[in-house]
Design an enzyme around this catalytic site. Structure first.
Site, PDB file in Angstrom:
ATOM      1  N   GLY A   1       0.812  -1.208   0.000  1.00  0.00           N
ATOM      2  CA  GLY A   1       0.000   0.000   0.000  1.00  0.00           C
ATOM      3  C   GLY A   1       0.847   1.260   0.000  1.00  0.00           C
ATOM      4  CG  ASP A   2       0.537   4.051   2.287  1.00  0.00           C
ATOM      5  OD1 ASP A   2      -0.590   4.517   2.054  1.00  0.00           O
ATOM      6  OD2 ASP A   2       0.884   3.612   3.395  1.00  0.00           O
ATOM      7  CD  GLU A   3       1.595   0.028  -3.179  1.00  0.00           C
ATOM      8  OE1 GLU A   3       1.734  -1.057  -2.605  1.00  0.00           O
ATOM      9  OE2 GLU A   3       0.492   0.618  -3.299  1.00  0.00           O
TER      10      GLU A   3
ATOM     11  N   GLY B   1      -8.271   4.426   0.686  1.00  0.00           N
ATOM     12  CA  GLY B   1      -7.501   5.583   1.126  1.00  0.00           C
ATOM     13  C   GLY B   1      -6.703   6.246   0.022  1.00  0.00           C
ATOM     14  CG  HIS B   2      -6.922   5.294  -3.902  1.00  0.00           C
ATOM     15  ND1 HIS B   2      -7.501   4.600  -4.950  1.00  0.00           N
ATOM     16  CD2 HIS B   2      -6.064   4.418  -3.319  1.00  0.00           C
ATOM     17  CE1 HIS B   2      -7.010   3.374  -4.994  1.00  0.00           C
ATOM     18  NE2 HIS B   2      -6.146   3.248  -4.015  1.00  0.00           N
TER      19      HIS B   2
ATOM     20  CE  LYS C   1      -3.133   0.506  -4.473  1.00  0.00           C
ATOM     21  NZ  LYS C   1      -2.179   0.730  -3.362  1.00  0.00           N
ATOM     22  N   GLY C   2      -3.652   5.808  -6.163  1.00  0.00           N
ATOM     23  CA  GLY C   2      -4.718   6.785  -6.355  1.00  0.00           C
ATOM     24  C   GLY C   2      -4.259   7.979  -7.165  1.00  0.00           C
TER      25      GLY C   2
ATOM     26  CB  THR D   1      -9.199  -1.457   8.052  1.00  0.00           C
ATOM     27  OG1 THR D   1     -10.360  -2.183   7.644  1.00  0.00           O
ATOM     28  CG2 THR D   1      -8.081  -1.653   7.035  1.00  0.00           C
TER      29      THR D   1
END
Length: 259
Positions: free
Chosen positions: A3-5, A31-32, A7-8, A120
């Site tokens: 995650g947190d790459e 979470g984008h 993507k959004g 989550t």
């Protein structure tokens, strides 16, 4: 790749080139974070393309949908002048995330505090469990309120028995759960559409379609760092989570962390 790459952000950059943006797996945990016209927006359930007037956003059957989270996100966007209801379409086959799923998530994490999955706490895992067990309520069930109420009673009895007797926590209130869902049912059912047919028609028309993943590859339920994973297939869930034929995918873009 957990995650947190970004993507959004990349999805947002690509949306000017497409007609449809599709969420096909996961829930309200994406979470984008997007920046448009200098304003920060965090989208957890609604596809990132919603900020672009030229894009129609689709939520496929592989997404577990929280009515409460959807309403909150829609309200935040509409308060900023974003037209959501005319540009968001939802599959009737989406499993619903309801308060007992959230309660179960929290109860499990508390019970197994020494070796938690780090869920989550949003009910995503339990909702997928119900889907696989064929007992879950889906968006389409909202069209028949009497049947929905009966199904809810049965499944809530199942959950409350576990919550009270095994996890030693308070039960989830049936009437409040029912009232809260019915209060927004008309809004949700008003956005229901045949997502598979829409995508097939778009493909035949040559329209550009962007499928937006919600989690990184190492969180895939089958190919990730099990058991510390999400409850769905990430990249591989495109076809099953939307009804779009896998042979029709002509380009895959992966986002990788540089550090």
């Amino acid at each position: 790749q957990w995650g947190d790459e970004g993507k959004g952000k990349i999805v947002d950059l690509l949306t000017d080139r497409v007609k449809y943006v599709v969420r096909y797996q996961g829930g309200r945990g994406a979470g984008h974070t997007l920046i448009l016209n200098g304003e920060k927006t965090v989208l957890r359930l609604i596809p990132s393309g919603i900020l672009r007037d030229n894009v129609t956003c689709l939520i496929g059957n592989g997404v577990v949908l929280s009515p409460a989270a959807l309403m909150q996100e829609m309200s935040e966007l509409e308060n900023r002048g974003v037209n959501v209801r005319d540009r968001l379409l939802i599959s009737e086959a989406c499993p619903l995330i309801l308060p007992y799923h959230v309660a179960m998530d929290h109860a499990r994490e508390a019970r197994w505090a020494k070796r938690p999955i780090r869920a989550t706490g949003r009910g995503i895992g339990p909702a997928y469990e119900d889907k696989v067990a064929r007992r879950g309520l889906r968006v389409g069930d909202l069209f028949d309120r009497a049947a929905f109420a009966e199904k809810l009673k049965n499944i809530l009895d199942y959950y409350n028995f576990q919550l009270v007797n095994y996890y030693k926590v308070e039960p989830v209130d049936y009437q409040k759960t029912l009232d809260d869902v019915f209060a927004v049912a008309d809004i949700i059912t008003g956005m229901v559409a045949d997502i598979t047919t829409i995508l097939d028609t778009a493909r035949k028309n040559g329209d550009n379609i962007l499928f937006e993943g919600a989690q990184g590859t190492m969180l895939d339920i089958d190919h990730g760092t099990y058991p510390y994973v999400t409850s769905s297939n990430t990249a591989g869930g495109v076809a099953s989570g939307s009804g779009f034929g896998p042979r029709n995918l002509d380009y895959v873009l992966g986002i990788i962390k540089a550090y």
